[in-house]
Design a protein around this motif. Sequence first.
Motif, PDB file in Angstrom:
ATOM      1  N   LEU A 199       0.809  -1.128   0.236  1.00 20.17           N
ATOM      2  CA  LEU A 199       0.006  -0.144   0.025  1.00 20.17           C
ATOM      3  C   LEU A 199       1.062   1.161  -0.128  1.00 20.17           C
ATOM      4  O   LEU A 199       1.715   1.542   0.851  1.00 20.17           O
ATOM      5  N   ILE A 200       0.804   2.088  -0.903  1.00 19.27           N
ATOM      6  CA  ILE A 200       1.625   3.354  -1.407  1.00 19.27           C
ATOM      7  C   ILE A 200       0.618   4.488  -1.353  1.00 19.27           C
ATOM      8  O   ILE A 200      -0.299   4.781  -2.001  1.00 19.27           O
ATOM      9  N   GLU A 201       0.674   5.383  -0.223  1.00 21.10           N
ATOM     10  CA  GLU A 201       0.003   6.666  -0.164  1.00 21.10           C
ATOM     11  C   GLU A 201       0.372   7.401   0.902  1.00 21.10           C
ATOM     12  O   GLU A 201       0.612   7.304   1.925  1.00 21.10           O
ATOM     13  N   ASN A 202       0.330   8.794   0.296  1.00 20.50           N
ATOM     14  CA  ASN A 202       0.695   9.914   1.352  1.00 20.50           C
ATOM     15  C   ASN A 202      -0.079   9.834   2.541  1.00 20.50           C
ATOM     16  O   ASN A 202      -1.484   9.845   2.353  1.00 20.50           O
ATOM     17  N   ASN A 203       0.318   9.893   3.761  1.00 15.32           N
ATOM     18  CA  ASN A 203      -0.456   9.977   4.920  1.00 15.32           C
ATOM     19  C   ASN A 203      -1.192   8.770   5.415  1.00 15.32           C
ATOM     20  O   ASN A 203      -1.861   8.776   6.379  1.00 15.32           O
ATOM     21  N   ILE A 204      -0.945   7.795   4.785  1.00 15.50           N
ATOM     22  CA  ILE A 204      -1.333   6.248   5.081  1.00 15.50           C
ATOM     23  C   ILE A 204      -1.149   5.783   6.439  1.00 15.50           C
ATOM     24  O   ILE A 204      -1.696   5.223   7.221  1.00 15.50           O
TER      25      ILE A 204
END
Length: 348
Positions: A15-20
């Motif tokens: 899972l790659i996401e800013n603020n995850i």
Amino acid sequence: MTINVKSKNRNYDILIENNIFNNLGKILKEKTKGAKIFFVIDEVVFSIYGEKLKKILSDENIDFIYFIMPEGEKSKCEKTLFEIYSHLAKAKISRKDFIVAFGGGVCGDLTGYAASSFLRGVNLIQVPTTLLSQVDSSVGGKVAIDLPEGKNLVGAFYAPHLVVIDPNLLKTLPEKTFNCGMAEVIKYGAIYDEELFEILNGDIFDKLEKVIARCVDIKRKVVENDEFDTGERMILNFGHTYGHIVEKYFNYEKYTHGEAVAIGMAHITKISENEGLTEKGTYERLTKLLEKYKLLFNEEKISEKDGKDVLNLDKKSETDSINYIIIEKIGKTKILKLKKEDNFLWKN
């Protein structure tokens, strides 16, 4: 963004996401379904994110069981490994429970090996916090510790059950640590993707999530084709053969892993270009990009005598030969199999 990796033992999501990171409690709760969760946390990461992590987990009623490990390559050793084993045993961690690595590449490698070997295998989740670990070491299932004789000599192939990557965690990194990770990013462009290589010549900070995702996807493709590092996966070790010699020669104190890999990439490309195996001008393009990220060093002159023992323990070494990874040009790689006596790394 979700990237799925197909491993021989299991498929797992990245899972790659800013603020995850802010949603880590919810993600873990859904993934672990009430099992115990044991964190191994780098001490520097704990000093920055420890309190926030406690709140994120407590909001989901997740007990915070953890071990804080010393930072740095020297902690990736038998002593720290057995300390982790002891804490896992005292916490009564079972095979259905989860071990989470929260830190950089050293933390991920060490924790991964502990998870692979404790009770012959406990569920593993990687939450990488450095650029190097986000684009490289947290993906692909290679876990290990170092021995006094060399780097990553004791290890296993053990795929994680989940990887959670938050590019925003990189904002707290010192510039030097970020640049060390850029060595691995540059590697991906050099061996596989000329377009990525050219993007790195510009300002990447507004597109960091996409750059990380591209590196991870390249590694996914290579690993799925050769999970156990017997063929194509060797290309991911471009720069690492001489880099490991540099690390060991200076007792893991003078250069970080990323800096040593940068030295290794420049060193072998200079030789392969001089030997007519690499397109003219490639060394200049590579070193110009390394210089942009302050990764171009005065090349360390390590004699064949001093480097030979480390070279012979390299995992690309066979009975009477060794596989050297060279780039024929930016974006195109070749595995060069030569007799050990060829001393390719010490050609003028």
